[in-house]
Scaffold this motif. Structure first.
Motif, PDB file in Angstrom:
ATOM      1  N   UNK A 271     -76.468 -27.653 -16.213  1.00 11.86           N
ATOM      2  CA  UNK A 271     -77.306 -26.481 -15.949  1.00 11.86           C
ATOM      3  C   UNK A 271     -77.578 -26.324 -14.457  1.00 11.86           C
ATOM      4  N   UNK A 272     -77.881 -27.441 -13.809  1.00 14.33           N
ATOM      5  CA  UNK A 272     -78.192 -27.381 -12.380  1.00 14.33           C
ATOM      6  C   UNK A 272     -76.964 -26.981 -11.561  1.00 14.33           C
ATOM      7  N   UNK A 273     -75.817 -27.581 -11.870  1.00 14.80           N
ATOM      8  CA  UNK A 273     -74.604 -27.243 -11.136  1.00 14.80           C
ATOM      9  C   UNK A 273     -74.199 -25.795 -11.384  1.00 14.80           C
ATOM     10  N   UNK A 274     -74.447 -25.292 -12.595  1.00 13.33           N
ATOM     11  CA  UNK A 274     -74.176 -23.875 -12.871  1.00 13.33           C
ATOM     12  C   UNK A 274     -75.027 -22.987 -11.975  1.00 13.33           C
ATOM     13  N   UNK A 275     -76.312 -23.356 -11.839  1.00 13.56           N
ATOM     14  CA  UNK A 275     -77.206 -22.571 -10.982  1.00 13.56           C
ATOM     15  C   UNK A 275     -76.706 -22.544  -9.542  1.00 13.56           C
ATOM     16  N   UNK A 276     -76.190 -23.685  -9.065  1.00 11.19           N
ATOM     17  CA  UNK A 276     -75.668 -23.743  -7.690  1.00 11.19           C
ATOM     18  C   UNK A 276     -74.456 -22.824  -7.513  1.00 11.19           C
ATOM     19  N   UNK A 277     -73.588 -22.800  -8.522  1.00 11.83           N
ATOM     20  CA  UNK A 277     -72.413 -21.913  -8.445  1.00 11.83           C
ATOM     21  C   UNK A 277     -72.857 -20.455  -8.462  1.00 11.83           C
ATOM     22  N   UNK A 278     -73.777 -20.108  -9.361  1.00 10.97           N
ATOM     23  CA  UNK A 278     -74.269 -18.720  -9.420  1.00 10.97           C
ATOM     24  C   UNK A 278     -74.935 -18.316  -8.101  1.00 10.97           C
ATOM     25  N   UNK A 279     -75.640 -19.267  -7.483  1.00 12.47           N
ATOM     26  CA  UNK A 279     -76.280 -18.973  -6.193  1.00 12.47           C
ATOM     27  C   UNK A 279     -75.224 -18.661  -5.136  1.00 12.47           C
ATOM     28  N   UNK A 280     -74.162 -19.447  -5.143  1.00 12.43           N
ATOM     29  CA  UNK A 280     -73.092 -19.213  -4.170  1.00 12.43           C
ATOM     30  C   UNK A 280     -72.402 -17.876  -4.420  1.00 12.43           C
ATOM     31  N   UNK A 281     -72.311 -17.487  -5.696  1.00 10.79           N
ATOM     32  CA  UNK A 281     -71.692 -16.207  -6.052  1.00 10.79           C
ATOM     33  C   UNK A 281     -72.664 -15.040  -5.896  1.00 10.79           C
ATOM     34  N   UNK A 282     -73.936 -15.370  -5.529  1.00 12.17           N
ATOM     35  CA  UNK A 282     -74.991 -14.357  -5.371  1.00 12.17           C
ATOM     36  C   UNK A 282     -75.267 -13.614  -6.681  1.00 12.17           C
ATOM     37  N   UNK A 283     -75.109 -14.315  -7.781  1.00 12.72           N
ATOM     38  CA  UNK A 283     -75.436 -13.760  -9.095  1.00 12.72           C
ATOM     39  C   UNK A 283     -76.839 -14.230  -9.442  1.00 12.72           C
TER      40      UNK A 283
ATOM     41  N   UNK B  60     -79.470 -13.138 -11.229  1.00 14.24           N
ATOM     42  CA  UNK B  60     -80.008 -13.175 -12.586  1.00 14.24           C
ATOM     43  C   UNK B  60     -79.467 -14.382 -13.352  1.00 14.24           C
ATOM     44  N   UNK B  61     -78.180 -14.634 -13.217  1.00 12.02           N
ATOM     45  CA  UNK B  61     -77.583 -15.782 -13.907  1.00 12.02           C
ATOM     46  C   UNK B  61     -78.116 -17.098 -13.342  1.00 12.02           C
ATOM     47  N   UNK B  62     -78.297 -17.139 -12.023  1.00 13.46           N
ATOM     48  CA  UNK B  62     -78.855 -18.342 -11.400  1.00 13.46           C
ATOM     49  C   UNK B  62     -80.249 -18.639 -11.949  1.00 13.46           C
ATOM     50  N   UNK B  63     -81.069 -17.604 -12.034  1.00 10.79           N
ATOM     51  CA  UNK B  63     -82.432 -17.809 -12.496  1.00 10.79           C
ATOM     52  C   UNK B  63     -82.473 -18.199 -13.974  1.00 10.79           C
ATOM     53  N   UNK B  64     -81.569 -17.655 -14.762  1.00 10.81           N
ATOM     54  CA  UNK B  64     -81.529 -18.028 -16.178  1.00 10.81           C
ATOM     55  C   UNK B  64     -81.159 -19.504 -16.321  1.00 10.81           C
ATOM     56  N   UNK B  65     -80.186 -19.955 -15.521  1.00 10.91           N
ATOM     57  CA  UNK B  65     -79.804 -21.370 -15.558  1.00 10.91           C
ATOM     58  C   UNK B  65     -80.967 -22.261 -15.129  1.00 10.91           C
ATOM     59  N   UNK B  66     -81.699 -21.834 -14.106  1.00 14.86           N
ATOM     60  CA  UNK B  66     -82.840 -22.617 -13.636  1.00 14.86           C
ATOM     61  C   UNK B  66     -83.955 -22.648 -14.680  1.00 14.86           C
ATOM     62  N   UNK B  67     -84.168 -21.544 -15.378  1.00 16.39           N
ATOM     63  CA  UNK B  67     -85.200 -21.530 -16.424  1.00 16.39           C
ATOM     64  C   UNK B  67     -84.829 -22.487 -17.556  1.00 16.39           C
TER      65      UNK B  67
ATOM     66  N   UNK C 102     -90.225 -24.331  -8.137  1.00 16.63           N
ATOM     67  CA  UNK C 102     -90.327 -23.796  -6.780  1.00 16.63           C
ATOM     68  C   UNK C 102     -89.112 -22.944  -6.429  1.00 16.63           C
ATOM     69  N   UNK C 103     -87.943 -23.420  -6.806  1.00 18.34           N
ATOM     70  CA  UNK C 103     -86.721 -22.665  -6.517  1.00 18.34           C
ATOM     71  C   UNK C 103     -86.742 -21.307  -7.210  1.00 18.34           C
ATOM     72  N   UNK C 104     -87.227 -21.285  -8.451  1.00 16.34           N
ATOM     73  CA  UNK C 104     -87.346 -20.020  -9.182  1.00 16.34           C
ATOM     74  C   UNK C 104     -88.313 -19.075  -8.473  1.00 16.34           C
ATOM     75  N   UNK C 105     -89.484 -19.603  -8.116  1.00 18.90           N
ATOM     76  CA  UNK C 105     -90.498 -18.776  -7.462  1.00 18.90           C
ATOM     77  C   UNK C 105     -89.985 -18.241  -6.127  1.00 18.90           C
ATOM     78  N   UNK C 106     -89.370 -19.106  -5.346  1.00 18.45           N
ATOM     79  CA  UNK C 106     -88.850 -18.731  -4.030  1.00 18.45           C
ATOM     80  C   UNK C 106     -87.798 -17.627  -4.164  1.00 18.45           C
TER      81      UNK C 106
END
Length: 616
Positions: free
Chosen positions: A272-284, A286-293, A340-344
């Motif tokens: 889940x965490x690594x998925x969030x990092x990939x989505x962040x790099x892709x600037x996606x 909504x998907x990043x935040x869903x993975x973080x949640x 914190x990452x979600x809030x930020x």
């Protein structure tokens, strides 16, 4: 050899192994079955080895040693396990009249395998060979494993050669389980071999990743995904495969591997965490935040989750894969850090209402729990608690919840008031580390003083904004002034033209300068609201030395010039405002200093712009 003694020891071995397989029972409510069985097997092995080695006892002794050593991985050091193993091999050779004095495990195994080739005890030796393999795997001696497997297949058709890779050597290995049904074992040789196979493939892949040979690492990891393994270990393999794809610049393939990991084990937090990092790099986002949640929910339930299938095998894969590099790759943030990452992220994408709720949850969590240190990759460490509070106050201001922001800022001020130095202290950028030229008990304390100044000043600055938005300009001016007074406690030495290249110290100087400029701007706008135009002009002009990216400051200057009857200067200032300005890098700026929240002013900025266009 007394047959009754042989039967007695055989029964003791079998009783202990049957008890071991009752995995969910406990002894005395505290001592685990595993611990009791380990002690029992160790005592049995010591009893057997207390008499001279004889051929009639070889099979029993090798089996008892195997069971003891398998359980010892959880209770003893690798050195202790190796000593028991080597001693057992020496006794086996002695029992058949073959003397070998070498203490080198590789040489000892070579002569042992030659001596017992095509004999019944060889089947028992295969289990001990897996123990040796596990020992070398745990200490990352991959070449030794390769040579051991070569010795084990001497005389076998298509035996592995040194030029072959380890995966191929393992595939050609033929180990047989102990077919003596009278002797029970804690783990069959086939189960042990399967575990060693996948862990060895992972270890090889990790070594290639460490050497930045991602293509070869991917081959090892893909090979491991097809091997039998406990559920959580297979999920780990898919996750590592995804990390390898990510390093090769293939984000979609990485995400597919992370999905496979979650299909195997939905509690795989690393995926889940690594998925969030990939989505962040892709600037996606909504998907990043869903993975973080999802990650945050999984971390909250972490006490009920296990990273490895407990009880699936007597030996945990973690024992065999002792890699700090892997630990760094598979590490996940704490629940507080994810929050914190979600809030930020919400603040940066103007999802203010969501950000407020997340920051409130985070502050509540920090008050009720002691955040545990978590080792993670990159710069994702949780900020200091005052920073979290300042970010929360900033977010509350953006949400127009001024009184809540005031309450949070006052909490920061109450905690830092006694920590800010009373006299001015010099800050020297030429020093190797950030050190104030003042007496103190340690350098770390001196460096910390700068943080106290920053936090206290920032809290007063945000308080000033809150009161300004509530039209309480007197309190606003007071708090902006207190913010500036805090900053006056620090003077900068040796901040020359190369300061931007002087690392952490230069970043701190940039932050302090930015804060000073914003506090001056806030006070200037408050003076303007109070009709103190000369004071407003002074502060707004000074603020432009370090803050040039905020339109409200420039519009305030235009309005002040107009109110003072200085129309020409107002036009010049307005013309400057029409020119495109360079974007300010916010990479090193705290969140609460990156932008200037909406400030309540009496003049209408759109009307002012229209008036100036008509005048122009």
């Amino acid at each position: 050899m007394d047959a009754s003694l042989l039967n007695k020891w055989t029964q003791e071995n079998n009783i202990l192994m049957k008890e071991w397989k009752r995995k969910n029972s406990h002894v005395g409510g505290k001592e685990s079955v595993k611990g009791k069985c380990h002690k029992g097997m160790l005592k049995l092995l010591q009893t057997i080895q207390g008499i001279p080695a004889v051929s009639e006892l070889v099979e029993l002794e090798l089996t008892a040693a195997y069971n003891t050593l398998v359980l010892s991985f959880n209770f003893s050091t690798l050195i202790d396990v190796q000593q028991i193993l080597s001693s057992t091999l020496h006794r086996a050779l002695e029992a058949v009249g073959c003397q070998e004095s070498s203490r080198d495990p590789a040489a000892l195994w070579r002569i042992t395998l030659q001596c017992f080739r095509n004999t019944t005890p060889l089947l028992c030796l295969h289990g001990l060979l897996c123990v040796q393999w596990a020992l070398w795997l745990a200490s990352c001696q991959m070449d030794s494993i390769h040579h051991l497997l070569k010795d084990a297949t001497q005389g076998v058709k298509e035996a592995p050669s040194p030029s072959q890779n380890l995966h191929e050597a393992i595939k050609k290995l033929r180990l047989a389980d102990n077919n003596n049904s009278n002797l029970l074992t804690a783990m069959t040789v086939r189960e042990f071999l399967d575990l060693l196979h996948i862990c060895t493939a992972i270890a090889e892949g990790l070594e290639h990743m460490r050497l930045e040979d991602s293509s070869t690492a991917l081959v090892s990891m893909l090979g491991a995904t097809s091997l039998p393994a406990p559920r959580a270990l297979l999920a780990r393999v898919h996750t590592l495969t995804g990390v390898t794809y990510a390093k090769l610049g293939q984000p979609q393939s990485a995400l597919q591997s992370y999905r496979k990991a979650l299909e195997v084990d939905f509690g795989c937090r690393t995926a889940l965490y690594q998925s969030a990092l990939v989505y962040r790099k892709l600037k996606t986002t909504q998907a990043e935040m869903e993975a973080l949640r999802l990650l945050h929910a999984a971390l909250i339930q972490s006490s009920e989750e296990k990273t490895v299938d407990v009880g699936a095998t007597p030996i945990s894969p973690d024992v065999l894969l002792r890699s700090q590099y892997m630990d760094a790759i598979l590490a996940v943030p704490s629940a507080q850090l994810v929050l914190h990452s979600l809030a930020h992220t919400c603040v940066l994408h103007d999802r203010v209402s969501e950000a407020v709720e997340l920051y409130l949850d985070l502050m509540s969590s920090l008050q009720s729990e002691i955040a545990q240190p978590v080792f993670t990759e990159g710069d994702v460490s949780l900020p200091r608690i005052p920073v979290v509070y300042l970010e929360a106050a900033f977010t509350l201001l953006k949400a127009k919840r001024a009184w809540d922001a005031i309450a949070v800022c006052e909490e920061v001020i109450s905690k830092t008031a006694n920590l800010i130095p009373e006299k001015q202290n010099a800050f020297d950028l030429s020093e190797e580390q950030i050190i104030f030229s003042m007496e103190g008990p340690s350098k770390s304390v001196k460096r910390e003083r700068l943080e106290y100044v920053l936090w206290g000043s920032a809290a007063h600055y945000l308080l000033g904004l809150a009161y300004s938005n509530m039209k309480d300009t007197k309190e606003a001016v007071t708090n902006f002034t207190r913010s500036l007074n805090c900053l006056a406690k620090v003077s900068i030495k040796n901040a020359g033209p190369c300061a931007e290249e002087q690392g952490d110290g230069a970043v701190k100087v940039k932050v302090l300068a930015r804060l000073r400029g914003l506090a001056l701007a806030g006070r200037g706008l408050s003076f303007m609201e109070r009709g103190q135009f000369k004071e407003a002009l002074r502060d707004l002009k000074l603020s432009l030395h370090s803050v040039t990216d905020t339109q409200i400051i420039n519009l305030g200057l235009v309005e002040v010039f107009r109110r003072l009857g200085r129309q020409d200067e107002a036009l010049v200032c307005w013309r400057e405002l029409q020119r495109p300005s360079e974007a300010v890098s916010s990479g090193h700026l705290p969140l609460y200093l990156q932008t200037f929240p909406h400030v309540s002013v009496s003049f209408d900025t759109s009307d002012l712009d229209k008036v100036m266009r008509d005048a122009f």
